[in-house]
Design a protein around this motif. Structure first.
Motif, PDB file in Angstrom:
ATOM      1  N   ALA B 101     -49.256  45.141  74.485  1.00 47.25           N
ATOM      2  CA  ALA B 101     -48.013  45.008  75.235  1.00 47.25           C
ATOM      3  C   ALA B 101     -47.203  43.816  74.738  1.00 47.25           C
ATOM      4  N   THR B 102     -47.890  42.751  74.302  1.00 49.56           N
ATOM      5  CA  THR B 102     -47.186  41.593  73.756  1.00 49.56           C
ATOM      6  C   THR B 102     -46.374  41.994  72.533  1.00 49.56           C
ATOM      7  N   GLY B 103     -47.030  42.736  71.631  1.00 50.05           N
ATOM      8  CA  GLY B 103     -46.324  43.181  70.434  1.00 50.05           C
ATOM      9  C   GLY B 103     -45.143  44.066  70.775  1.00 50.05           C
ATOM     10  N   LEU B 104     -45.363  44.948  71.753  1.00 53.82           N
ATOM     11  CA  LEU B 104     -44.292  45.874  72.156  1.00 53.82           C
ATOM     12  C   LEU B 104     -43.122  45.101  72.768  1.00 53.82           C
ATOM     13  N   ALA B 105     -43.449  44.111  73.620  1.00 49.42           N
ATOM     14  CA  ALA B 105     -42.393  43.363  74.303  1.00 49.42           C
ATOM     15  C   ALA B 105     -41.619  42.491  73.323  1.00 49.42           C
ATOM     16  N   LEU B 106     -42.270  42.013  72.249  1.00 52.37           N
ATOM     17  CA  LEU B 106     -41.557  41.150  71.299  1.00 52.37           C
ATOM     18  C   LEU B 106     -40.675  41.963  70.369  1.00 52.37           C
ATOM     19  N   VAL B 107     -41.139  43.149  69.969  1.00 55.92           N
ATOM     20  CA  VAL B 107     -40.361  43.949  69.024  1.00 55.92           C
ATOM     21  C   VAL B 107     -39.210  44.653  69.730  1.00 55.92           C
ATOM     22  N   ARG B 108     -39.515  45.257  70.888  1.00 53.34           N
ATOM     23  CA  ARG B 108     -38.490  45.992  71.638  1.00 53.34           C
ATOM     24  C   ARG B 108     -38.151  45.194  72.898  1.00 53.34           C
ATOM     25  N   GLN B 109     -37.175  44.289  72.754  1.00 52.13           N
ATOM     26  CA  GLN B 109     -36.872  43.438  73.902  1.00 52.13           C
ATOM     27  C   GLN B 109     -36.031  44.140  74.950  1.00 52.13           C
ATOM     28  N   ASP B 110     -35.560  45.366  74.658  1.00 51.72           N
ATOM     29  CA  ASP B 110     -34.815  46.117  75.668  1.00 51.72           C
ATOM     30  C   ASP B 110     -35.741  46.825  76.647  1.00 51.72           C
ATOM     31  N   LEU B 111     -37.028  46.926  76.302  1.00 51.51           N
ATOM     32  CA  LEU B 111     -37.961  47.646  77.166  1.00 51.51           C
ATOM     33  C   LEU B 111     -38.491  46.737  78.276  1.00 51.51           C
ATOM     34  N   ILE B 112     -38.795  47.350  79.417  1.00 48.34           N
ATOM     35  CA  ILE B 112     -39.514  46.661  80.487  1.00 48.34           C
ATOM     36  C   ILE B 112     -40.962  47.074  80.355  1.00 48.34           C
ATOM     37  N   VAL B 113     -41.785  46.162  79.890  1.00 46.37           N
ATOM     38  CA  VAL B 113     -43.174  46.509  79.589  1.00 46.37           C
ATOM     39  C   VAL B 113     -44.059  46.099  80.762  1.00 46.37           C
ATOM     40  N   THR B 114     -44.768  47.065  81.314  1.00 43.45           N
ATOM     41  CA  THR B 114     -45.684  46.816  82.422  1.00 43.45           C
ATOM     42  C   THR B 114     -47.103  47.010  81.933  1.00 43.45           C
ATOM     43  N   VAL B 115     -47.967  46.068  82.241  1.00 42.58           N
ATOM     44  CA  VAL B 115     -49.385  46.228  81.945  1.00 42.58           C
ATOM     45  C   VAL B 115     -50.073  46.583  83.248  1.00 42.58           C
ATOM     46  N   PHE B 116     -50.689  47.754  83.273  1.00 43.48           N
ATOM     47  CA  PHE B 116     -51.287  48.296  84.481  1.00 43.48           C
ATOM     48  C   PHE B 116     -52.771  48.394  84.200  1.00 43.48           C
ATOM     49  N   SER B 117     -53.551  47.482  84.740  1.00 43.02           N
ATOM     50  CA  SER B 117     -54.964  47.567  84.403  1.00 43.02           C
ATOM     51  C   SER B 117     -55.825  46.972  85.500  1.00 43.02           C
ATOM     52  N   VAL B 138     -44.903  35.442  77.736  1.00 45.18           N
ATOM     53  CA  VAL B 138     -44.327  36.659  77.161  1.00 45.18           C
ATOM     54  C   VAL B 138     -43.748  37.488  78.302  1.00 45.18           C
ATOM     55  N   ASN B 139     -42.698  38.222  78.010  1.00 44.13           N
ATOM     56  CA  ASN B 139     -41.988  38.966  79.047  1.00 44.13           C
ATOM     57  C   ASN B 139     -42.771  40.222  79.429  1.00 44.13           C
ATOM     58  N   LEU B 140     -43.805  40.064  80.262  1.00 44.06           N
ATOM     59  CA  LEU B 140     -44.660  41.185  80.663  1.00 44.06           C
ATOM     60  C   LEU B 140     -44.780  41.214  82.175  1.00 44.06           C
ATOM     61  N   LYS B 141     -44.865  42.421  82.716  1.00 42.89           N
ATOM     62  CA  LYS B 141     -45.167  42.565  84.146  1.00 42.89           C
ATOM     63  C   LYS B 141     -46.604  43.054  84.260  1.00 42.89           C
ATOM     64  N   VAL B 142     -47.469  42.217  84.730  1.00 44.99           N
ATOM     65  CA  VAL B 142     -48.880  42.601  84.818  1.00 44.99           C
ATOM     66  C   VAL B 142     -49.203  42.985  86.257  1.00 44.99           C
ATOM     67  N   ILE B 143     -49.731  44.192  86.444  1.00 45.89           N
ATOM     68  CA  ILE B 143     -50.242  44.626  87.749  1.00 45.89           C
ATOM     69  C   ILE B 143     -51.741  44.782  87.588  1.00 45.89           C
ATOM     70  N   CYS B 144     -52.491  43.940  88.296  1.00 45.00           N
ATOM     71  CA  CYS B 144     -53.950  43.965  88.180  1.00 45.00           C
ATOM     72  C   CYS B 144     -54.519  44.544  89.464  1.00 45.00           C
ATOM     73  N   VAL B 145     -55.171  45.684  89.357  1.00 42.61           N
ATOM     74  CA  VAL B 145     -55.794  46.295  90.533  1.00 42.61           C
ATOM     75  C   VAL B 145     -57.227  45.789  90.620  1.00 42.61           C
ATOM     76  N   ASN B 146     -57.504  45.052  91.675  1.00 48.79           N
ATOM     77  CA  ASN B 146     -58.789  44.388  91.808  1.00 48.79           C
ATOM     78  C   ASN B 146     -59.651  45.155  92.801  1.00 48.79           C
ATOM     79  N   ASN B 147     -60.700  45.814  92.293  1.00 51.93           N
ATOM     80  CA  ASN B 147     -61.624  46.495  93.212  1.00 51.93           C
ATOM     81  C   ASN B 147     -63.004  45.864  93.163  1.00 51.93           C
TER      82      ASN B 147
END
Lengths: 114, 307
Positions: B101-117, B138-147
């Protein structure tokens, strides 16, 4: 509790009436919608869906109670239930009395359960 | 009562496609889901579906276009989100969601990159990547589901399992203290840190939509029930019982100190938005420090040659 007159800004507000749509065959019977519906509109039905779970159904006589808040569609993990706005009703004197009766009925329902 | 399901003939492609088309689009959220993938594989009572719904609802509220959003997820139960959402999604190897996601967010700065894990993916095998992405902002939105456990492989102990909790690999109770995820993310440098449970669905939608507005590394932890992996050995009951438990024990404390929000088994869970600060993100620093200097140097060199 009784309201003795209409609120002064009653014209500027309306009562949303929702319609609940349930996609039976997606339901896995977790019971979240039944538990967390703020108006107590839903209950577990006795019929089975194709997976063998009991999908929810409207409580008899609660068809008018759904306020289209959308919490059931938000809290359903299976994308199996959603609400749609049926009408935005104008507030009348009867509706204000209805609100109080609705909550008292919900309390009774919970009292029976426990 | 008649029970009929899937009048499918083997190798009948048309019937299969017709079935997918009939089943898809029954729900308003289906426009964000890949046709033919629902019902998903998550257990009855699992909270993961609620997190996906909250994400979709936040996208709807913020009018985030599907073409402008990308979702990256790792391995685990939560990793399957990438397979269900109908947008640019990528299902990476275990723990490597954030590097991709870091690579994606740096190359394509127009995208809203969400990390869902999940917690096992982001904090166990991918913990190193997460803290460094937070440090670089880095411009990332991280959603961490904690179970609290490794749900997909059979409920083994994870770095987020609370002390004294039972899992399939710690039958006498877990002897290791757990990670405090908001504190870790805050200490590493995240600009937005929040924690909600699946019971707080509305607040979760609000938090995710706030994260869409922020520039930089945002971290939203979602405490989710896991009736199969974590609830059963700890006698927490079904998914519904765990949701009732959240309703009783959760305390909303916005702006709380992240060092004091550790989760213990059967004790108070403090939820809320803990950190919301402004900090220049990675690209800003990179533009002002590296790119600007390199351009200046190239210009001066060019001038020297011309002269």
């Amino acid at each position: 509790m009784r309201f003795w007159r209409l609120p002064l800004d009653a014209e500027h507000h309306s009562i949303p009436r929702g319609e609940v749509h349930i996609i039976d065959n997606r339901c896995k019977g977790c019971g979240f919608c039944v538990e967390f519906c703020p108006n107590g509109c839903l209950r577990e039905s006795k019929r089975f869906n194709v997976k063998g779970y009991h999908p929810p159904e409207m409580v008899y006589g609660a068809e008018e109670d759904c306020g289209d808040c959308g919490l059931c569609s938000l809290i359903c993990p299976e994308f199996a239930i959603y609400t749609q706005l049926k009408e935005a009703k104008k507030i009348t004197e009867d509706d204000i009395q209805k609100v109080t009766t609705r909550y008292s009925r919900k309390d009774r329902r919970y009292a029976k359960k426990r | 009562m008649k029970v009929r399901y899937r009048a499918l003939h083997p190798f009948d492609k048309e019937a299969e496609e017709r079935h997918i088309q009939e089943d898809h689009g029954l729900h308003p959220y289906d426009e964000y889901l890949k046709p033919g993938r629902i019902p998903h594989i998550w257990c009855p009572g699992c909270g993961l579906g609620i997190v996906v719904t909250a994400f979709i609802e936040a996208m709807k509220q913020k009018n985030v276009p599907v073409a402008q959003s990308a979702v990256v997820s790792g391995i685990g139960c939560t990793g399957r989100v990438a397979g269900y959402l109908d947008m640019d999604t990528y299902h990476t190897t275990h723990g490597r969601a954030i590097p991709f996601a870091t690579g994606l967010a740096l190359v394509r700065q127009d995208l809203i990159v969400t990390v869902f894990s999940g917690d096992g993916d982001l904090f166990a095998i991918g913990g190193n990547h997460l803290i460094h992405a937070a440090r670089r902002n880095v411009n990332l939105k991280v959603i961490c589901v904690n179970n609290f456990n490794y749900g997909m492989t059979g409920g083994q102990v994870a770095p987020t399992t609370p002390i004294d909790a039972r899992t399939s690999t710690t039958p006498f109770g877990n002897a290791e203290p757990s990670f405090n995820l908001p504190h870790l993310a805050h200490a590493a440098g995240a600009v937005y840190v929040a924690r909600w449970t699946t019971y707080h669905a509305r607040q979760l939608v609000h938090s995710i939509s706030q994260a869409f507005d922020k520039k930089g590394f945002t971290f939203v932890e979602v405490v989710a029930p896991c009736p199969t992996g974590f609830g059963r050995p700890n006698k927490l009951g079904s998914g519904l019982d765990e949701m009732r438990h959240y309703r009783e024990v959760c305390e909303v404390r916005n702006g709380a100190d992240p060092s004091e929000v550790e989760i213990r088994l059967r004790e108070k869970i403090i939820v809320g938005t803990f950190v919301d600060v402004e900090r220049p993100d990675f690209m800003e620093h990179y533009q002002s420090l590296v790119v600007a200097r390199a351009q200046a140097k190239a210009k001066s060199k060019g001038k020297g040659k011309a002269a």
